[in-house]
Design an enzyme around this catalytic site. Structure first.
Site, short mmCIF file in Angstrom:
data_model
loop_
_atom_site.label_atom_id
_atom_site.label_comp_id
_atom_site.label_asym_id
_atom_site.label_seq_id
_atom_site.Cartn_x
_atom_site.Cartn_y
_atom_site.Cartn_z
N ASP A 171 -5.40 -7.52 -3.23
CA ASP A 171 -4.12 -7.97 -2.67
C ASP A 171 -3.47 -6.89 -1.81
OD1 ASP A 171 -3.83 -10.59 -3.48
OD2 ASP A 171 -2.80 -10.10 -5.33
N SER A 172 -3.32 -5.72 -2.40
CA SER A 172 -2.62 -4.64 -1.70
C SER A 172 -3.39 -4.22 -0.45
CB SER A 172 -2.43 -3.44 -2.63
OG SER A 172 -1.59 -3.79 -3.71
#
Length: 397
Positions: A171-172
């Site tokens: 995600d990041s």
């Protein structure tokens, strides 16, 4: 009313943020912290069937992801709501979304539709698996991408099965790659005058983050195994137990190996035939690990860190999160930024990790309440008070 500016670096840019959960908000947070006017567009209460999926609004995660943004509530599922959005697109620079790839086209906000309204618009799309291909319509979540992208198979101790990373790596990373793509597109727009479609996915980002471990396979045809807390290619480089805990050591070259042997008062190891070179040390890693564990268990972590530092050997403590933010270097770097929130009081949020000498990032405002800036944003877009009142009556905003 003058909007508090966290930075002047991107203050000329307007961003329409349609994202939620983590990857998209991470991307928009970069832009917001560097001063872009990021307008978080949210569904009015009761419209979104997945409402609340991102957590409670005043919770730690939402606070950290959505600072420095303005909030507009807008029902994009209605023709009037879509018309309002397209009006905002006319003067926007960037739209960021992380719907499944088919959703934006079904809603009428795909790149070609946006480009027809504003040829300079940059659309950034973040998906689970890519904008096309056999998995394009699958919902993507970080742990699924960690598994499919190879990270879980190389994380953890040998023989203990796959292990997820303790943070949302896919995600990041996808959010950061999307932000990078946006900045590249903005730089190119200065020359061409045209926007473009930037897209990435959790799967692509996770594979890219595997980096040298992925290249072991693509270049040499080898499948990298789990190595636990040991470096996959070098030793001694990893976690060692001490009398009162554990520390990390990272011995790179031959000079550092000799310095390491001095630090632990075992210069005889530097000339031992099993450890004379990096390949020999790696081949004999179990034997070397047994020797080193016995040595390091004789003193507390602080003593070993002082001795290694004195010899210039890379090493460091292994902190719990409270210890991280108590460390003097972390405090010097100002990685926890104070901000006041009307409901939470004084809190600290995580700083951007890149420093610019003239236009650094900042945190000027906490998360806005849903729709807090609706009237203000609509007035800026040319809607008069009567039009705004009708949009509210019709439950468009």
């Amino acid at each position: 009313m003058t909007r508090p500016q966290p930075s002047s670096a991107l203050s000329n840019l307007k961003v329409l943020d349609l994202t939620r959960v983590r990857a998209g908000p991470t991307c928009c947070r970069v832009l917001a912290d560097f001063g872009a006017d990021v307008i978080k567009i949210e569904a009015p209460p009761g419209v979104d069937p997945n409402e609340g999926m991102s957590g409670t609004r005043h919770g730690f995660d939402m606070q950290n992801l959505h600072r420095n943004k303005r909030s507009l509530t807008l029902n994009l599922k209605t023709p009037d709501g879509l018309a309002v959005f397209m009006k905002l697109v006319e003067t926007a620079d960037i739209v960021v979304e992380n719907f499944r790839p088919d959703v934006k086209d079904r809603m009428g906000i795909g790149y070609e539709a946006l480009k027809a309204v504003n040829p300079r618009i940059i659309l950034a799309s973040i998906s689970g698996f890519g904008q096309d291909g056999p998995y394009r319509t699958r919902a993507g979540f970080d742990q699924v991408a960690q598994g499919m992208g190879g990270l879980m198979a190389i994380t953890g101790h040998p023989g203990e099965g796959p292990m997820r990373a303790g943070i949302a790596v896919a995600d990041s990373a996808a959010g950061l790659y999307a932000a990078t793509g946006i900045l590249v597109a903005l730089a190119e727009r200065e020359r061409s005058g045209e926007g473009q479609w930037v897209h990435t996915s959790l799967l692509q980002a996770q594979i890219a983050m595997c980096d040298f471990q992925a290249a072991v396979y693509t270049v040499d045809g080898k499948v990298p195994p789990q190595n636990g807390n040991d470096h996959p290619n070098a030793t001694p480089m990893g976690v060692v137990p001490t009398k009162d805990g554990h520390i990390n050591v990272a011995v790179g070259g031959e000079g550092q190996w000799k310095a390491f042997c001095r630090a632990i008062a075992r210069t005889d190891l530097a000339s031992h035939p099993d450890f004379l070179s990096a390949p020999k040390r790696f081949a004999n890693r179990p034997k070397l690990r047994e020797i080193l564990e016995a040595i390091f268990r004789t003193e507390v972590s602080a003593v070993w860190l002082d001795r290694l530092e004195a010899e210039g050997v890379p090493a460091g403590p292994i902190y719990r999160m409270d210890e991280v933010f108590a460390d003097p270097q972390v405090q010097h770097l100002e990685m926890a930024v104070p901000i006041n929130h009307h409901a939470r009081g004084d809190i600290r949020l995580i700083a951007q990790p890149v420093v610019l000498s003239r236009t650094p990032a900042g945190i000027a405002t906490p998360i806005a309440e849903a729709g807090e800036h609706t009237d203000e944003i609509l007035r800026e877009a040319g809607f008069d008070q009567a039009a705004i009142a009708k949009l509210k009556t019709d439950k468009i905003v």
